[in-house]
Design a protein around this motif. Structure first.
Motif, PDB file in Angstrom:
ATOM      1  N   PRO A  59       0.819  -1.219   0.000  1.00 22.18           N
ATOM      2  CA  PRO A  59       0.000   0.000   0.000  1.00 22.18           C
ATOM      3  C   PRO A  59       0.856   1.273   0.000  1.00 22.18           C
ATOM      4  O   PRO A  59       1.936   1.299   0.600  1.00 22.18           O
ATOM      5  CB  PRO A  59      -0.779  -0.118   1.313  1.00 22.18           C
ATOM      6  N   ALA A  60       0.327   2.326  -0.652  1.00 20.82           N
ATOM      7  CA  ALA A  60       0.901   3.667  -0.490  1.00 20.82           C
ATOM      8  C   ALA A  60       0.364   4.250   0.814  1.00 20.82           C
ATOM      9  O   ALA A  60       1.045   4.982   1.525  1.00 20.82           O
ATOM     10  CB  ALA A  60       0.522   4.550  -1.663  1.00 20.82           C
ATOM     11  N   VAL A  61      -0.887   3.898   1.091  1.00 21.43           N
ATOM     12  CA  VAL A  61      -1.545   4.277   2.349  1.00 21.43           C
ATOM     13  C   VAL A  61      -2.472   3.129   2.752  1.00 21.43           C
ATOM     14  O   VAL A  61      -3.137   2.549   1.892  1.00 21.43           O
ATOM     15  CB  VAL A  61      -2.391   5.571   2.167  1.00 21.43           C
ATOM     16  N   GLY A  62      -2.491   2.794   4.027  1.00 23.38           N
ATOM     17  CA  GLY A  62      -3.463   1.825   4.552  1.00 23.38           C
ATOM     18  C   GLY A  62      -4.264   2.506   5.654  1.00 23.38           C
ATOM     19  O   GLY A  62      -3.699   3.272   6.443  1.00 23.38           O
TER      20      GLY A  62
ATOM     21  N   LEU B  11     -25.733   7.853  16.016  1.00 20.03           N
ATOM     22  CA  LEU B  11     -24.616   8.373  16.805  1.00 20.03           C
ATOM     23  C   LEU B  11     -23.400   7.450  16.750  1.00 20.03           C
ATOM     24  O   LEU B  11     -23.526   6.236  16.889  1.00 20.03           O
ATOM     25  CB  LEU B  11     -25.097   8.495  18.255  1.00 20.03           C
ATOM     26  N   CYS B  12     -22.237   8.033  16.579  1.00 19.03           N
ATOM     27  CA  CYS B  12     -20.994   7.253  16.632  1.00 19.03           C
ATOM     28  C   CYS B  12     -20.552   7.212  18.101  1.00 19.03           C
ATOM     29  O   CYS B  12     -20.118   8.227  18.647  1.00 19.03           O
ATOM     30  CB  CYS B  12     -19.939   7.942  15.761  1.00 19.03           C
ATOM     31  N   THR B  13     -20.684   6.046  18.737  1.00 23.99           N
ATOM     32  CA  THR B  13     -20.353   5.975  20.167  1.00 23.99           C
ATOM     33  C   THR B  13     -18.869   5.693  20.393  1.00 23.99           C
ATOM     34  O   THR B  13     -18.330   6.048  21.436  1.00 23.99           O
ATOM     35  CB  THR B  13     -21.207   4.911  20.874  1.00 23.99           C
ATOM     36  N   ASP B  14     -18.217   5.058  19.435  1.00 25.38           N
ATOM     37  CA  ASP B  14     -16.765   4.867  19.572  1.00 25.38           C
ATOM     38  C   ASP B  14     -16.176   4.655  18.181  1.00 25.38           C
ATOM     39  O   ASP B  14     -16.890   4.294  17.230  1.00 25.38           O
ATOM     40  CB  ASP B  14     -16.456   3.673  20.486  1.00 25.38           C
ATOM     41  N   VAL B  15     -14.870   4.849  18.069  1.00 27.66           N
ATOM     42  CA  VAL B  15     -14.244   4.823  16.741  1.00 27.66           C
ATOM     43  C   VAL B  15     -12.752   4.506  16.866  1.00 27.66           C
ATOM     44  O   VAL B  15     -12.118   4.877  17.863  1.00 27.66           O
ATOM     45  CB  VAL B  15     -14.473   6.192  16.026  1.00 27.66           C
ATOM     46  N   ARG B  16     -12.233   3.782  15.899  1.00 29.29           N
ATOM     47  CA  ARG B  16     -10.786   3.576  15.778  1.00 29.29           C
ATOM     48  C   ARG B  16     -10.377   3.916  14.346  1.00 29.29           C
ATOM     49  O   ARG B  16     -10.998   3.437  13.397  1.00 29.29           O
ATOM     50  CB  ARG B  16     -10.385   2.115  16.028  1.00 29.29           C
ATOM     51  N   ILE B  17      -9.326   4.705  14.222  1.00 28.60           N
ATOM     52  CA  ILE B  17      -8.773   4.987  12.891  1.00 28.60           C
ATOM     53  C   ILE B  17      -7.261   4.769  12.995  1.00 28.60           C
ATOM     54  O   ILE B  17      -6.592   5.422  13.804  1.00 28.60           O
ATOM     55  CB  ILE B  17      -9.037   6.448  12.441  1.00 28.60           C
ATOM     56  N   VAL B  18      -6.741   3.839  12.209  1.00 27.79           N
ATOM     57  CA  VAL B  18      -5.296   3.570  12.240  1.00 27.79           C
ATOM     58  C   VAL B  18      -4.730   3.741  10.834  1.00 27.79           C
ATOM     59  O   VAL B  18      -5.251   3.175   9.872  1.00 27.79           O
ATOM     60  CB  VAL B  18      -5.000   2.145  12.771  1.00 27.79           C
ATOM     61  N   LEU B  19      -3.677   4.521  10.757  1.00 31.68           N
ATOM     62  CA  LEU B  19      -3.005   4.789   9.481  1.00 31.68           C
ATOM     63  C   LEU B  19      -1.757   3.916   9.387  1.00 31.68           C
ATOM     64  O   LEU B  19      -1.034   3.739  10.377  1.00 31.68           O
ATOM     65  CB  LEU B  19      -2.597   6.274   9.449  1.00 31.68           C
ATOM     66  N   SER B  20      -1.480   3.392   8.189  1.00 30.17           N
ATOM     67  CA  SER B  20      -0.213   2.672   7.981  1.00 30.17           C
ATOM     68  C   SER B  20       0.340   3.016   6.610  1.00 30.17           C
ATOM     69  O   SER B  20      -0.319   3.672   5.807  1.00 30.17           O
ATOM     70  CB  SER B  20      -0.426   1.159   8.100  1.00 30.17           C
ATOM     71  N   ALA B  21       1.593   2.585   6.390  1.00 29.64           N
ATOM     72  CA  ALA B  21       2.296   2.756   5.113  1.00 29.64           C
ATOM     73  C   ALA B  21       2.701   4.200   4.826  1.00 29.64           C
ATOM     74  O   ALA B  21       3.290   4.483   3.788  1.00 29.64           O
ATOM     75  CB  ALA B  21       1.476   2.208   3.938  1.00 29.64           C
ATOM     76  N   ALA B  22       2.349   5.129   5.698  1.00 27.89           N
ATOM     77  CA  ALA B  22       2.677   6.538   5.462  1.00 27.89           C
ATOM     78  C   ALA B  22       3.497   7.117   6.616  1.00 27.89           C
ATOM     79  O   ALA B  22       3.986   8.234   6.524  1.00 27.89           O
ATOM     80  CB  ALA B  22       1.398   7.344   5.287  1.00 27.89           C
ATOM     81  N   THR B  23       3.614   6.365   7.690  1.00 24.68           N
ATOM     82  CA  THR B  23       4.365   6.802   8.870  1.00 24.68           C
ATOM     83  C   THR B  23       5.332   5.681   9.259  1.00 24.68           C
ATOM     84  O   THR B  23       5.266   4.591   8.695  1.00 24.68           O
ATOM     85  CB  THR B  23       3.402   7.087  10.040  1.00 24.68           C
TER      86      THR B  23
END
Ligand SMILES: Cc1cc2nc3c(=O)[nH]c(=O)nc-3n(C[C@H](O)[C@H](O)[C@H](O)COP(=O)(O)OP(=O)(O)OC[C@H]3O[C@@H](n4cnc5c(N)ncnc54)[C@H](O)[C@@H]3O)c2cc1C
Length: 284
Positions: A195-198, A209-221
């Motif tokens: 990936p260039a970005v994941g 309503l969004c009660t909880d959330v996870r966002i994880v970035l990879s391949a760019a850091t």
């Protein structure tokens, strides 16, 4: 041709003895796919490889706890075994979805989830997904066992916080019913390329309503990174187009690295566009 001993110890004691002390360049081996590439590129010349295939049964198998709340997955589990496991497909479909574009069938038949984590290349596809699932690893070393949250495991480019002589024995993955999950792999060449970005995403929704959330970035850091600023814009809120746009814009301060799959500016743009798109899709 270089001479290289490959050992297959029948116990952990034997494995630790073969791996030696801090000065040793003997290395543990899962599927050997990353080790072979690094040796062929002459980046690394180990004195011996120590296969973990027969060292301990706890390195094998995929088990769902009797209360159905968590999986324990042995570090020697191959990508193919994970990809074709019925209970994983049922309870963690994001993993099955991720496997489809990960490397190719020949690699998936031998590469292991333990080797994948220990390799710590930030372009790998599974680590951000494990992290978005709040996973942890159980390690074992000459000094005993430890549970390490994956959030504390990666230390940088090809670096982990494993202690000298320590091995990854298992991955623990909580099952989180009611969450919507997705892994977005953005490649700039072919679908199966690195990936260039994941982006690994998890959303817990109650009505709108969004009660909880996870966002994880990879391949760019330099390691998989949780995007907490973006998460905090969404948590406890309705996911309106405006709020989603604000969350995507909140990625602007991240230090993104250029590589052969894209410049830092290009990757930052890909992240904003694909994060907003995926959040919109998942929230509907
Ligand atoms: C052509 C090709 C394409 C690929 N494409 C992708 C891709 O698109 N996406 C992706 O995510 N992956 C991809 N991969 C797979 C990835 O790059 C690694 O090769 C793989 O995940 C490593 O797993 P392994 O079991 O073979 O590790 P190994 O090569 O056996 O080991 C890797 C490292 O981990 C250490 N190690 C192994 N097991 C343990 C353990 N239990 N405890 C502690 N240390 C351990 C080794 O000493 C070594 O340092 C690709 C691989 C190849 C060859």
């Amino acid at each position: 041709m270089i001479g290289l001993d490959i050992h297959e110890p029948q116990s952990l004691e034997e494995a630790f003895a073969l791996l030696g002390d801090d000065e040793s360049t003997a290395r543990p081996m899962g599927g050997g796919t990353a080790l072979m590439l690094m040796m062929k590129a002459r980046l690394f010349k180990p004195s011996a490889l120590v296969s973990l295939a027969k060292a301990d049964p706890r390195f094998h198998g995929i088990h769902l706890s009797s209360d159905g709340k968590a999986f324990t997955i042995g570090a020697m589990t191959t990508f193919a075994a994970l990809e074709h496991h019925d209970a994983i497909a049922k309870h963690l479909p994001v993993i099955t979805q991720t496997m489809v574009t990960l490397a190719n069938p020949r690699v998936r038949n031998v590469a292991t989830i333990g080797g994948n984590l220990a390799h710590a290349d930030p372009h790998l596809d599974l680590p951000p997904v494990w992290l978005s699932l709040d996973s942890s690893i159980r390690t074992i070393g000459p000094a005993g066992e430890r549970i390490v949250p994956l959030a504390d495991f990666f230390a940088g480019y090809y670096e982990t916080n494993l202690l000298p002589g320590e091995l990854i024995m298992q991955v623990h993955v909580p099952v989180s019913p009611g969450w919507r999950r997705r892994y977005v792999k953005i490649t700039t060449r072919s679908a199966h390329d690195w990936p260039a970005v994941g982006i690994a995403l998890g959303l817990q929704m109650q009505a709108e309503l969004c009660t909880d959330v996870r966002i994880v970035l990879s391949a760019a850091t330099d390691r998989p990174l949780r995007l907490e600023a973006a998460e905090s814009i969404l948590r406890g809120q309705k996911l309106t187009p405006g709020r989603i746009a604000d969350a995507a814009q909140a990625t602007g301060d991240i230090h993104i690295e250029s590589d052969s799959r894209g410049s830092a500016d290009y990757k930052a743009h890909l992240l904003k566009v694909h994060l907003a798109r995926a959040l919109q899709d998942l929230s509907e």
